[in-house]
Write an enzyme that holds these catalytic residues in place. Sequence first.
Site, PDB file in Angstrom:
ATOM      1  N   LYS A 125       0.459  -4.365   9.771  1.00  0.00           N
ATOM      2  CA  LYS A 125      -0.444  -3.459  10.501  1.00  0.00           C
ATOM      3  C   LYS A 125      -1.626  -3.049   9.622  1.00  0.00           C
ATOM      4  O   LYS A 125      -2.779  -3.095  10.055  1.00  0.00           O
ATOM      5  CB  LYS A 125       0.354  -2.211  10.924  1.00  0.00           C
ATOM      6  CG  LYS A 125      -0.498  -1.012  11.285  1.00  0.00           C
ATOM      7  CD  LYS A 125       0.338   0.192  11.651  1.00  0.00           C
ATOM      8  CE  LYS A 125       0.749   1.090  10.523  1.00  0.00           C
ATOM      9  NZ  LYS A 125      -0.258   2.026  10.011  1.00  0.00           N
ATOM     10  N   ASN A 126      -1.327  -2.664   8.370  1.00  0.00           N
ATOM     11  CA  ASN A 126      -2.387  -2.093   7.530  1.00  0.00           C
ATOM     12  C   ASN A 126      -3.346  -3.140   6.972  1.00  0.00           C
ATOM     13  O   ASN A 126      -4.343  -2.811   6.344  1.00  0.00           O
ATOM     14  CB  ASN A 126      -1.776  -1.251   6.408  1.00  0.00           C
ATOM     15  CG  ASN A 126      -1.147   0.021   6.968  1.00  0.00           C
ATOM     16  OD1 ASN A 126      -1.355   0.348   8.138  1.00  0.00           O
ATOM     17  ND2 ASN A 126      -0.392   0.724   6.150  1.00  0.00           N
ATOM     18  N   CYS A 175      -3.769  14.886   9.448  1.00  0.00           N
ATOM     19  CA  CYS A 175      -2.743  14.459  10.394  1.00  0.00           C
ATOM     20  C   CYS A 175      -1.435  15.053   9.927  1.00  0.00           C
ATOM     21  O   CYS A 175      -1.399  15.822   8.972  1.00  0.00           O
ATOM     22  CB  CYS A 175      -2.691  12.943  10.523  1.00  0.00           C
ATOM     23  SG  CYS A 175      -1.963  12.143   9.109  1.00  0.00           S
ATOM     24  N   ARG A 213      -6.140  14.613   5.156  1.00  0.00           N
ATOM     25  CA  ARG A 213      -6.501  13.234   4.773  1.00  0.00           C
ATOM     26  C   ARG A 213      -8.023  13.121   4.733  1.00  0.00           C
ATOM     27  O   ARG A 213      -8.653  12.627   5.666  1.00  0.00           O
ATOM     28  CB  ARG A 213      -5.873  12.232   5.745  1.00  0.00           C
ATOM     29  CG  ARG A 213      -4.354  12.270   5.655  1.00  0.00           C
ATOM     30  CD  ARG A 213      -3.690  11.261   6.532  1.00  0.00           C
ATOM     31  NE  ARG A 213      -3.813   9.897   6.033  1.00  0.00           N
ATOM     32  CZ  ARG A 213      -3.349   8.852   6.687  1.00  0.00           C
ATOM     33  NH1 ARG A 213      -2.750   9.005   7.864  1.00  0.00           N
ATOM     34  NH2 ARG A 213      -3.488   7.642   6.201  1.00  0.00           N
ATOM     35  N   ASP A 221       4.608   4.876   1.794  1.00  0.00           N
ATOM     36  CA  ASP A 221       5.071   4.475   3.134  1.00  0.00           C
ATOM     37  C   ASP A 221       6.549   4.086   3.147  1.00  0.00           C
ATOM     38  O   ASP A 221       7.094   3.777   4.209  1.00  0.00           O
ATOM     39  CB  ASP A 221       4.220   3.308   3.670  1.00  0.00           C
ATOM     40  CG  ASP A 221       2.796   3.742   3.978  1.00  0.00           C
ATOM     41  OD1 ASP A 221       2.550   4.960   4.080  1.00  0.00           O
ATOM     42  OD2 ASP A 221       1.924   2.862   4.121  1.00  0.00           O
ATOM     43  N   ARG A 262       3.768   2.787  16.976  1.00  0.00           N
ATOM     44  CA  ARG A 262       2.469   2.603  16.302  1.00  0.00           C
ATOM     45  C   ARG A 262       2.584   1.564  15.196  1.00  0.00           C
ATOM     46  O   ARG A 262       1.604   0.899  14.871  1.00  0.00           O
ATOM     47  CB  ARG A 262       2.023   3.931  15.653  1.00  0.00           C
ATOM     48  CG  ARG A 262       1.501   4.939  16.642  1.00  0.00           C
ATOM     49  CD  ARG A 262       0.906   6.116  15.910  1.00  0.00           C
ATOM     50  NE  ARG A 262       0.142   5.624  14.765  1.00  0.00           N
ATOM     51  CZ  ARG A 262       0.051   6.236  13.600  1.00  0.00           C
ATOM     52  NH1 ARG A 262       0.661   7.369  13.393  1.00  0.00           N
ATOM     53  NH2 ARG A 262      -0.673   5.719  12.634  1.00  0.00           N
TER      54      ARG A 262
HETATM   55  N1  EPU Z   1      -7.970  10.527  -0.341  1.00  0.00           N
HETATM   56  C1  EPU Z   1      -8.960  11.373  -0.751  1.00  0.00           C
HETATM   57  N2  EPU Z   1     -10.237  11.126  -0.317  1.00  0.00           N
HETATM   58  C2  EPU Z   1     -10.545  10.065   0.474  1.00  0.00           C
HETATM   59  C3  EPU Z   1      -9.516   9.190   0.873  1.00  0.00           C
HETATM   60  C4  EPU Z   1      -8.235   9.446   0.438  1.00  0.00           C
HETATM   61  O1  EPU Z   1      -8.714  12.336  -1.472  1.00  0.00           O
HETATM   62  O2  EPU Z   1     -11.713   9.897   0.819  1.00  0.00           O
HETATM   63  C5  EPU Z   1      -6.590  10.776  -0.785  1.00  0.00           C
HETATM   64  C6  EPU Z   1      -5.617  10.911   0.377  1.00  0.00           C
HETATM   65  O3  EPU Z   1      -5.592  12.219   0.911  1.00  0.00           O
HETATM   66  C7  EPU Z   1      -4.306  10.500  -0.271  1.00  0.00           C
HETATM   67  C8  EPU Z   1      -4.744   9.404  -1.239  1.00  0.00           C
HETATM   68  O4  EPU Z   1      -6.136   9.629  -1.465  1.00  0.00           O
HETATM   69  O5  EPU Z   1      -3.795  11.578  -1.003  1.00  0.00           O
HETATM   70  C9  EPU Z   1      -4.543   7.997  -0.750  1.00  0.00           C
HETATM   71  O6  EPU Z   1      -5.083   7.836   0.565  1.00  0.00           O
HETATM   72  P1  EPU Z   1      -5.687   6.480   1.086  1.00  0.00           P
HETATM   73  O7  EPU Z   1      -7.114   6.681   1.402  1.00  0.00           O
HETATM   74  O8  EPU Z   1      -5.325   5.381   0.154  1.00  0.00           O
HETATM   75  O9  EPU Z   1      -4.915   6.284   2.461  1.00  0.00           O
HETATM   76  P2  EPU Z   1      -5.485   5.474   3.691  1.00  0.00           P
HETATM   77  O10 EPU Z   1      -6.278   4.353   3.201  1.00  0.00           O
HETATM   78  O11 EPU Z   1      -6.093   6.411   4.656  1.00  0.00           O
HETATM   79  C10 EPU Z   1      -3.538   3.744   3.873  1.00  0.00           C
HETATM   80  C11 EPU Z   1      -2.468   3.393   4.871  1.00  0.00           C
HETATM   81  C12 EPU Z   1      -1.412   4.484   4.913  1.00  0.00           C
HETATM   82  C13 EPU Z   1      -0.827   4.652   3.510  1.00  0.00           C
HETATM   83  C14 EPU Z   1      -1.956   4.951   2.510  1.00  0.00           C
HETATM   84  C15 EPU Z   1      -1.465   5.039   1.081  1.00  0.00           C
HETATM   85  C16 EPU Z   1      -3.686   2.102   6.507  1.00  0.00           C
HETATM   86  C17 EPU Z   1      -4.143   1.945   7.894  1.00  0.00           C
HETATM   87  N3  EPU Z   1      -3.068   3.235   6.185  1.00  0.00           N
HETATM   88  O12 EPU Z   1      -4.129   4.956   4.339  1.00  0.00           O
HETATM   89  O13 EPU Z   1      -0.406   4.003   5.798  1.00  0.00           O
HETATM   90  O14 EPU Z   1       0.104   5.695   3.510  1.00  0.00           O
HETATM   91  O15 EPU Z   1      -2.950   3.919   2.584  1.00  0.00           O
HETATM   92  O16 EPU Z   1      -0.873   3.853   0.712  1.00  0.00           O
HETATM   93  O17 EPU Z   1      -3.830   1.192   5.703  1.00  0.00           O
HETATM   94  C18 EPU Z   1       1.325   4.181   7.346  1.00  0.00           C
HETATM   95  O18 EPU Z   1       1.214   2.957   7.542  1.00  0.00           O
HETATM   96  O19 EPU Z   1       2.307   4.847   7.785  1.00  0.00           O
HETATM   97  C19 EPU Z   1       0.302   4.880   6.593  1.00  0.00           C
HETATM   98  C20 EPU Z   1       0.121   6.194   6.670  1.00  0.00           C
END
Ligand code: EPU
Length: 419
Positions: free
Chosen positions: A22-23, A116, A121, A307, A399
């Site tokens: 998915k990701n 969320c 986030r 995850d 999802r």
């Molecule tokens: N963060 C910031 N600022 C930003 C972006 C992120 O401080 O601008 C922080 C977040 O709050 C968190 C950390 O950095 O503490 C990591 O977040 P990241 O941005 O890496 O998460 P994401 O890219 O939004 C993806 C996956 C998530 C998974 C995270 C961490 C997708 C669609 N989602 O989210 O997947 O938990 O990376 O590995 O790729 C799931 O599949 O259940 C899921 C939540």
Amino acid sequence: MDKIVVSGGKQLRGEIKISGAKNSALPILASTLLASGVSVIKNVPNLRDIATMMKILRSLGARISRQNTEIVVDTTDVRNFTAPYELVSTMRASICVLGPLLARLSKANVSHPGGCIIGPRPVDLHIKGLRKLGAKITIERGYIIARADKLEGNEIFLGGPFGSTVLGTANCIMAASLAKGVTTIENAACEPEIVDLAEFLNKMGARIEGAGTHIVRIEGVNELKGAEHTIIPDRIEAGTYMIAGAITGGDIFIKGAVFEHLQAVIDKLEEAGVKILKQNNGIKVTVPDGLKAIDVTTMAYPGFPTDMQAQILTLMLVTNGISIITEKIYPDRFMHVSELLRMGASIIREGARVIVKGGAKLSGAPVMASDLRASASLILAGLAAEGKTEVSRIYHLDRGYERIDEKLGRLGADIKRVK
Ligand code: EPU
């Protein structure tokens, strides 16, 4: 609304096949916006989040169709540059249309995804990165309003209080692919999903080097074209089934699971007494001598994935020791704890850390899913518990896990989906 009913106590045996990630599929589908043309994406899982991404792409003007696991996207007529609140609010990953829209159409209005259930986030790092490429970005009435005549390559450092950002790295790589000149992203996320995205973009004509390391170099090109790509297997789905095998003392083969993407999970499961065998095109899981309590700290890849935190925590419930689980990516990602307590678990939470006292007798109960991975952990607990566990609000599961009830059923679990 549907529920999943699990009656525990069955050892899982047999073989299941892992779906596409998915990701990986979400940013790759978003990245098709960068070109004007047709892309064919294969091995795309049939999930609610993918359906949401398809709706977003359609709302932007793409023509998109799906046959089984193959999605064809024609982005020739993409003119709209607004990703609305109604869609973005249902899936945070919608943010990954921001970079492609900005690069292709010079403008993007994307609803701010907000927080969320797993905690705040923020998207400050996405915005910082795109600003470094020359975008003018403001937040107005809940929308991220981004404008740029022509993006220009630059050096971007993507570090926040919790390390790098996966989708932030994806957004910057996508935007930089069409920027003028060279971009270097330092402290880039190294997840296999980023490598998969870069491979797809390179097939589209991008020039990206270093994906999968902390430094990614992107030489911008004038134009990208549609391409064909097969999505990698879902490492989190695979890890979840590894734990399903382990928690039931079963013997299962997970077809398609990529050993190299799961090193941290495998390392921890082996420490806990699970026997893992790398086999041709998959991973075999057995538990020859019982399970031991272990400590786990989540970290960015190649560390133990957040995850998988809810699932490993649940596995620790059936050991005879004390485990400490520390969450370093989303300190509030513990909604599963209160539901697991209803099933008889013994868990104490202290901020971003929980202490699990294994060995308490788990008994089936009605429980409520709160987010995707928490939901998976409730199903896992149900497999190990005595009696019947009814998991409601399973739209969270849908999802991110393709037909989890059917897949577990095929391994011998007593599980059904009821209206
Ligand atoms: N963060 C910031 N600022 C930003 C972006 C992120 O401080 O601008 C922080 C977040 O709050 C968190 C950390 O950095 O503490 C990591 O977040 P990241 O941005 O890496 O998460 P994401 O890219 O939004 C993806 C996956 C998530 C998974 C995270 C961490 C997708 C669609 N989602 O989210 O997947 O938990 O990376 O590995 O790729 C799931 O599949 O259940 C899921 C939540």
